[in-house]
Enzyme design. Structure first.
Site, PDB file in Angstrom:
ATOM      1  CD  GLU A 173      19.307 -18.001 -52.426  1.00 16.42           C
ATOM      2  OE1 GLU A 173      18.361 -17.764 -53.203  1.00 16.42           O
ATOM      3  OE2 GLU A 173      20.488 -17.673 -52.655  1.00 16.42           O
ATOM      4  CD  GLU A 207      15.553 -15.028 -53.101  1.00 18.64           C
ATOM      5  OE1 GLU A 207      16.185 -15.068 -54.175  1.00 18.64           O
ATOM      6  OE2 GLU A 207      16.099 -14.969 -51.996  1.00 18.64           O
TER       7      GLU A 207
END
Length: 909
Positions: free
Chosen positions: A481, A579
């Site tokens: 991320e 995710e």
């Protein structure tokens, strides 16, 4: 050959000499030409002022495991934090036979120090460490004495991180985020240190800033060199052979080139050992000591390795023996010249396919294994314990086997934890679970000073070499991320965007990716720069894209707590989702095991809820669908815990089923890895398995919604209909005698009140888009949206293969749900003795007079257990559930009071 060289038992110097002497005599006892490895055993740990000390400790060892194993109980995550603010010394006194080992080299090797430390042997500084993921070795031949004092002085990680942040500030720089959200009760500047990022806290875990020696410490005794790692790149070279491209990486301390003779034994693959004699060609360079060669294997000798659900996981043992020596003469018989390395390899091909997508936008993002396109279904794996030294094989085995039981074929090892143990990847190999391997960078910007980058390069090099040969390792990714955080300004980086972009590229492209490519495989895709990212479509943007979450490229992470997670319309249509998820709370008994008697349960839940929005998203999703009591009601906490698991399981089921159903549409969604598999303590989190290893409702449901053959019925608001898909991951399937039965149930009565059925077929390794049925076609006459619900079954003849339910109204607003009159009995008990425990099996018969909604069972004993199913709809008068748990004793006295049974009916108002 490995030995454990013990410390003195009572902490006296005289005892140290005696134990060391015995150890030295034992080591002397005839090892011939083998490289010897001696583990340094008992350790003493003390803080800087000597007020805390403990002796006779064995590795792995950390400050919390030594002084505060109860750190995960009650409020101890905060109350025991003072341990992390101290500096610590780890001491070991050992004796060594310097006369016997008077030639060659002796390495003192630390396989893992957490994290910033100085190492002294006999009061001489050996070196400084700053990376818990790196192996540190020191040549100590000239320093060893008959009696030795080894001290490892470890700095407080909190103080060390702050010092590095302050040093940057003096040069007018910052590297955000400085501190976590205040709800985390965490510590600041995690990104300054190369240690497990989550140890300073995360939104699912406590701050327990570990410090210690989390892996073994060894003396390695050898003449010239030792095998450190072996990488085997397996690929198909033609229709008749596989090729193993083998690289043996050596550690050579001396400053001279040397001779070497490597022998490969592969008894299942090759008729004769393979000998690589470098002395007959040219010497091995001490600057880059690698032995590299190719070995063909006839294709008829090989059984292909397959991921879970597609075939067997055949692994072939390879054993390497290396003999090294200086000069032209053959080494003496007793010189320490021979080292060994054993590993297992699997033969498979694996590609990441990023071709123009069928919908005309962007690229596909799918994995093709052994020529077969596979939907990747699974979860995300965080460390099995917040204290890295406490991770155990037993915990790891239970988690990975639970993943296999739920039909998962991929786990993502998340970038804020640790590079997992050899055992983890060996087990993944044997279970057929592919590993998406993040490097250990997550949710932060990172410094790019010369020392930091040098440490990172060594970290990536060592760990990539260690992991690379495993058939389970599918892809490396440099970070979690961080591209999204930079582009979307999570941490206020916009004010210096050019600097942060430059530093991002310097860290990940010039350093991490560079090192990963040195061990790249022809049988594994090139590493990704980030997750989420646009995959190869990021290349024109030099790997910082304006929208790293583009649904038309690469992988995405998706969370939205403002909408109804039971509604499939809220979810994106991406290529791959690495995710996604929803929170729930562990079961009530897990909280009882974790809290103190005088702790208020709801207050403790709030303390451990680290989500910036608190419990609001969980409660909001529950209240949309389930009859949550008022906070002042006595049964509020029980209902909130139970309902949170139902809400999480249903939302994750709907989202996963949507992604699975999109695989053969133009969207070509080909992966769904929910967040997260496991927990590091008892707390609100996204996990499907709690800290004690017990399955939450989500994992029981995942075993069904990830099954190889599944029926999916997704509601389409625009047409007020159910879109029915039949999913089949099997490469071959018998299409005969298949049918779907749609049952309509009344909430007030047992058994279906109306049924329709039709013949169907299955598409091997694909989705059969079966039919769209209007809700009004199912709910007629006496059936309404509030008094009825639907069950759809996929059957072969009369055998149910898969089932799913649809609830046309909120369950809280349903009409006719009453007390089911539930009664249960423990029908039978059996016990099976094993080497380590007694396996208890119990059958439980459940009787109801009316439908029981989401029947939930919980064992109120401190055992890890599994049920044949949980959170199920009981619409028949009698149902039998099977409970299995391991215990020290045969639980023949298990009572009904040891079980908690709940239904939604219990809470209807």
């Amino acid at each position: 050959m490995k030995y454990v060289c013990g410390l003195f038992g009572s902490g006296t110097r005289g005892d140290a000499v005696m134990v060391g002497l015995l150890c030295g005599l034992f080591v002397y006892g005839g090892q011939g030409d083998k490289v010897e490895v001696i583990e340094l055993g008992n350790w003493t740990i003390s803080n800087q002022n000597g007020s805390l000390a403990i002796a006779n400790q064995t590795l792995p060892l950390g400050i919390y495991s030594a002084f505060a194993p109860q750190v995960l109980d009650s409020y101890n995550d905060v109350d025991l934090r003072y341990l992390a603010y101290e500096n610590w010394t780890f001491s070991n006194f050992f004796q060594f036979d310097v006369h016997h080992f008077n030639r060659g080299h002796i390495n003192l090797t630390f396989h893992g120090i957490d994290t910033v430390a100085e190492i002294r042997l006999n009061h001489q500084l050996l070196g400084r460490t700053d990376n818990m993921f790196v192996r540190y070795s020191y040549e100590v031949s000239s320093l060893l004495q008959a009696e030795n004092s080894l001290e490892v002085e470890i700095q407080s990680p909190v103080v060390a991180a702050l010092a590095r942040a302050n040093a940057l500030k003096e040069s007018k720089k910052s590297v955000p985020p400085e501190c976590p959200n205040e709800r985390y009760h965490g510590e600041c500047h995690m990104n300054m240190l190369r240690k497990m990022q989550a140890s300073f806290s995360w939104d699912w875990g406590p701050a327990a800033p570990s410090a210690g020696i989390w892996k073994n410490v060894e003396l390695e005794i050898y003449e010239v060199a030792v095998i450190r790692e072996v990488d085997v790149d397996v690929n198909r070279i033609n229709g008749s052979h596989w090729n193993m491209h083998i690289r043996c990486y050596l550690d050579a301390v001396g400053g001279q080139n040397f001779n070497g003779r490597l022998v490969l034994y592969a008894v299942e693959l090759l008729d004769h050992p393979v000998v690589v004699d470098r002395s007959a060609i040219k010497k091995i360079s001490h600057l880059a000591p690698v032995i590299e060669f190719d070995q063909a294997v006839p294709i008829e000798k090989v059984v292909t390795w397959w991921p879970n659900g597609y075939g067997e996981q055949k692994l072939y043992p390879l054993h390497f023996t290396l003999k090294t020596w200086l000069g032209s003469d053959v080494p003496e018989v007793r010189s320490k010249t021979k080292s060994h390395k054993s590993l297992r390899v699997g033969f498979r091909t694996l590609e990441l396919v990023e071709d123009p997508a069928p919908d005309g936008f962007g690229n596909t993002f799918l994995f093709r294994v052994n020529g077969v396109e596979m939907f990747m279904k699974g979860s995300n794996y965080i460390p099995s314990h917040i204290l890295p030294e406490r991770q155990s094989k037993e915990q790891i085995a239970q988690l990975l086997r639970s993943a296999k039981e739920a039909h998962m074929n991929m786990l993502r090892v998340w970038g804020g934890g640790v590079y997992e143990s050899d055992y983890f990847y060996q087990l993944a190999d044997s279970l057929g679970i592919l590993i998406w391997q993040d490097m250990m960078f997550a949710c932060a910007m990172y410094p790019v000073g010369d020392d930091f980058l040098s440490s990172v390069r060594e970290e990536v090099r060592q760990n990539a070499l260690r992991l690379s040969h495993h058939p389970s390792v599918a892809i490396f990714v440099t970070n979690n991320e961080n591209e999204a955080a930079l582009v979307q300004n999570w941490y206020g980086t916009l004010f210096e965007r050019d600097r942060f972009e430059s530093e991002y590229r310097e860290l990940y492209l010039a350093n991490v990716i560079h090192e990963l490519k040195l061990v790249s495989h022809s049988s594994r895709p090139q590493p990704l720069v980030s997750s989420p990212s646009n995959g190869k479509a990021s290349e024109p943007d030099n790997y910082i894209s304006n929208n790293p979450q583009d649904n038309h490229n690469g992988d995405v992470h998706f969370y939205d707590y403002t909408k109804d997670g039971w509604d499939p319309d809220i979810f994106p249509r991406p290529r791959f989702v690495s995710e996604f998820g929803f929170q729930s709370f562990p079961g009530g008994y897990a909280w009882q095991r974790s809290k103190s008697d005088d702790d208020d349960l709801l207050a403790l839940i709030r303390h451990r809820q680290h989500h910036p929005l608190g419990n609001a998203p969980v409660i909001a999703l529950v209240e949309r669908h389930l009859p949550l009591p008022l906070p002042e009601d006595e049964n509020y906490a029980t209902a909130l815990i139970y309902f949170s698991q139902i809400a999480q399981a249903m939302a994750t089921k709907v989202e996963t089923e949507l992604y699975r159903s999109l695989r053969d549409t133009p969207h070509r969604t080909m992966g769904a890895l929910y967040w997260q598999l496991n927990d590091v303590w008892v707390a609100p989190s996204w996990s499907s398995i709690d800290f004690y290893g017990n399955w939450k409702l989500l994992h029981y449901w995942a075993r069904d919604f990830l099954a190889p053959i599944s029926i999916v019925a997704l509601y389409e608001k625009s047409t007020d209909s159910l879109n029915i898909s039949l999913i089949c991951d099997q490469l071959e399937v018998d299409p005969r005698n298949l049918n779907v039965v749609a049952n309509v149930h009344l909430w007030s009565k047992l058994l279906p009140r109306q049924s329709i059925s039709w013949d169907v077929t299955l598409r091997p390794n694909g989705v059969q888009y079966d039919k769209v049925i209007g809700i009004s076609d199912l709910l007629k006459g006496e059936f309404s949206r509030t008094n009825a619900f639907m069950e759809l079954q996929l059957r072969r003849g009369q055998n149910v293969i898969s089932r799913t339910h649809f609830f046309p109204s909120s369950i809280a607003g349903a009409v006719g749900i009453e007390d089911p009159g539930l009664e249960f009995e423990i029908a039978s008990r059996t016990c099976l003795n094993t080497t380590d425990f007694i396996r208890n099996s119990v059958s439980i018969s459940i009787q109801v007079k009316r439908p029981a909604v989401f029947v939930y069972l919980e064992l109120l004993k401190p055992y890890r257990y599994t049920l044949s199913e949980n959170g199920f709809m009981q619409t028949a008068p009698m149902h039998v559930i099977y409970l299995t748990f391991d215990a020290p004793l045969c639980a023949r006295l298990l009572r009904k009071s040891d079980l908690r049974v709940l239904t939604v009916n219990d809470f209807m108002r």
